[in-house]
Enzyme design. Structure first.
Site, short mmCIF file in Angstrom:
data_model
loop_
_atom_site.label_atom_id
_atom_site.label_comp_id
_atom_site.label_asym_id
_atom_site.label_seq_id
_atom_site.Cartn_x
_atom_site.Cartn_y
_atom_site.Cartn_z
CE LYS A 13 -2.31 1.28 3.70
NZ LYS A 13 -1.65 2.07 4.87
NE ARG A 88 -3.84 2.38 10.65
CZ ARG A 88 -2.39 2.69 10.86
NH1 ARG A 88 -2.51 3.81 9.41
NH2 ARG A 88 -1.45 1.78 10.75
NE ARG A 127 10.86 -8.54 5.90
CZ ARG A 127 10.73 -7.05 5.95
NH1 ARG A 127 10.28 -5.62 4.82
NH2 ARG A 127 9.85 -6.94 7.04
NE ARG A 160 12.13 -6.71 9.98
CZ ARG A 160 11.29 -5.41 10.07
NH1 ARG A 160 12.27 -4.41 9.18
NH2 ARG A 160 9.86 -5.71 10.14
NE ARG A 171 3.80 -5.59 9.81
CZ ARG A 171 4.42 -6.40 9.31
NH1 ARG A 171 5.14 -6.92 9.61
NH2 ARG A 171 4.59 -5.53 7.80
#
Ligand code: AMP
Length: 221
Positions: A13, A88, A127, A160, A171
């Site tokens: 985004k 939001r 990732r 990570r 998340r």
């Protein structure tokens, strides 16, 4: 033209917001960027926002709304803007409607970059980084030649904390656009769903095509 970009994490985004704002000459108003900047500069707003941001919680509406209203009043936003990360909450959405109305304007469209949860999680958790040289890989889109080993320096790749499956799922739950927000713009006939499972160029193409269809498209203004 005032565009609102909505979407869960992992759909690019932020990248799309920058690309589209630049193509259309719109101010890119990213609440996350503005808040991080306020924190870094140590302003009053930054000091108040930091505790919430550190915990991954939403900054209170009165702070974010005042920040966006001020930004919207600046000369740079008069020719149009693209909102990224705002609104939001419903209170933020209503405040934005009102702030635009006070200037005799209205949101043109709310573009919702959508993707299925399993695809989002696949992207968020794929990732891997090399702690020795900083190279970044992705299990699916940019895999290293040998699994777990850095192509550049032979270092052992690590993940990570943010990218671990349980953290990524939390998340996603926290950051996905609230259903009532989508409903708010759908009810106004302004919500457009964009397939966020495509590559970056295809998503940009679909966003631009959707914007062309709006009543405030550039050549018809
Ligand atoms: P982002 O870069 O959009 O993920 O935003 C980073 C952090 O800034 C979020 O985790 C929130 O703490 C805060 N934030 C950004 N936008 C808003 C918003 N519209 N309302 C409340 N908090 C926000």
């Amino acid at each position: 033209m005032y565009l609102i970009l909505l979407g869960p994490p992992g759909t690019g985004k932020g990248t799309q917001a920058k690309l589209v704002a630049e193509k259309l000459g719109l101010a890119h108003i990213s609440s996350g960027d503005m808040l991080r900047d306020a924190v870094q500069r140590g302003t009053d707003l930054g000091r108040q926002a930091k505790a919430y941001m550190d915990k991954g919680e939403l900054v209170p509406d009165e702070l974010t709304i005042a920040m966006i209203e001020e930004r919207l009043g600046q000369p740079h936003a008069q020719a149009g803007a693209l909102f990224d990360g705002f609104p939001r909450t419903m209170q933020q959405a209503k405040a934005l409607d009102q702030a635009l109305a006070r200037q005799g304007k209205a949101a043109t469209a709310a573009l919702h970059i959508a993707a299925r949860d399993d695809e989002i999680l696949r992207r968020l958790t794929g990732r891997w980084l090399c702690p020795s040289c900083g190279a970044i890989y992705h299990e699916h889109s940019l895999p290293p030649k040998a699994s777990g080993v850095c192509d550049q320096c032979g270092g052992t790749l690590t993940q990570r904390d943010d990218d671990r499956p349980d953290v990524a799922r939390a998340r996603l739950e926290r950051q996905r656009p609230a259903e009532e927000l989508l409903h708010h713009y759908r009810e106004q006939g302004k919500l457009v769903d964009i397939n966020g499972e495509q590559d970056v160029d295809a998503v940009t193409h679909d966003l631009m095509a959707a914007i062309e269809q709006t009543p405030a498209a550039p050549e018809r203004r």
